[in-house]
Design a protein around this motif. Structure first.
Motif: not given
Length: 219
Positions: A54-62, A65-69, A99-107
């Motif tokens: 199903r369509p979704f956006d991810l909501l992640l703790g920092r 996020y670092d592990i996934f990125a 903190f600045r995101t480096t992975w695309q489509n992240s904010r």
């Protein structure tokens, strides 16, 4: 309105720290990183596929996020989760204003993550799906922001470690929408909100003198 859907792998005693590997999150001396791998099976994989279908956006703790990125953008091209996670929008809760995101489509969610999540839920778009993020999940539960919980309970006791729920979670009744047990004994359950906590009593209408004495001894 967008729903906030929690998806979590937990042990029988509620620990969700470092399910994916020994070096994922050894904070606090956690010794059992990678505890999910020996149990993960076809049924669990199928449920994950359903969540991600199903369509979704991810909501992640920092930390998550670092592990996934550091992992998913470099995953094997035959693994569909990598391109999927690259493509979806990823919202990151962080207390570090630099903190600045480096992975695309992240904010980032900004200085007030709770207010930002409330705004996201009130807006248009796909549902918000969490992965990992035990510290951030506690904030979400404390502020009564979770609409649905998909919990994978693995047949293992881990003892010390980061847990899904803290003592400050907002009291909430839930409805069990579905449950299944996998080949390797993972109990996979889906819960939705069901209003306030209801209470009742199995006590006698008139308490015994022994019961009255017991109550006095509690204070």
């Amino acid at each position: 309105m967008r729903k906030l859907i929690v998806s979590a792998f937990i042990s029988l005693d509620g620990v969700m720290q470092a399910p994916g590997g020994p070096q994922e999150d050894p904070i606090g001396g956690f010794r059992f990183g990678g505890w999910v791998a020996p149990y993960f099976d076809e049924t669990a994989g199928a449920v994950i596929d359903e969540l991600f279908a199903r369509p979704f956006d991810l909501l992640l703790g920092r930390k998550t996020y670092d592990i996934f990125a550091a992992h998913w953008p470099y995953a094997d091209a035959n693994d569909p989760i990598g391109p999927l996670f690259d493509r979806v929008t990823k919202y990151v809760a962080t207390r570090n204003p630099a903190f600045r995101t480096t992975w695309q489509n992240s904010r980032t969610l900004g200085a007030d993550a709770v207010a930002a999540v409330k705004a996201l839920k009130g807006g248009d778009g796909p549902d918000l799906l969490t992965q990992g993020s035990p510290d951030f999940l506690r904030t979400l539960f404390e502020n009564d922001l979770v609409d649905e919980i998909n919990v994978f309970v693995f047949p293992v006791i881990l003892g010390k470690g980061k847990r899904l729920f803290g003592d400050a979670s907002f009291p909430r009744a839930l409805t069990l929408e579905s449950s299944r047990t996998s080949q390797n004994g993972i109990v996979i359950s889906r819960y939705t909100r069901a209003g306030d906590v209801a209470t009742g009593s199995f006590e006698f209408d008139t308490p015994t003198e022994a019961e009255l004495e017991r109550r006095r001894n509690l204070t």
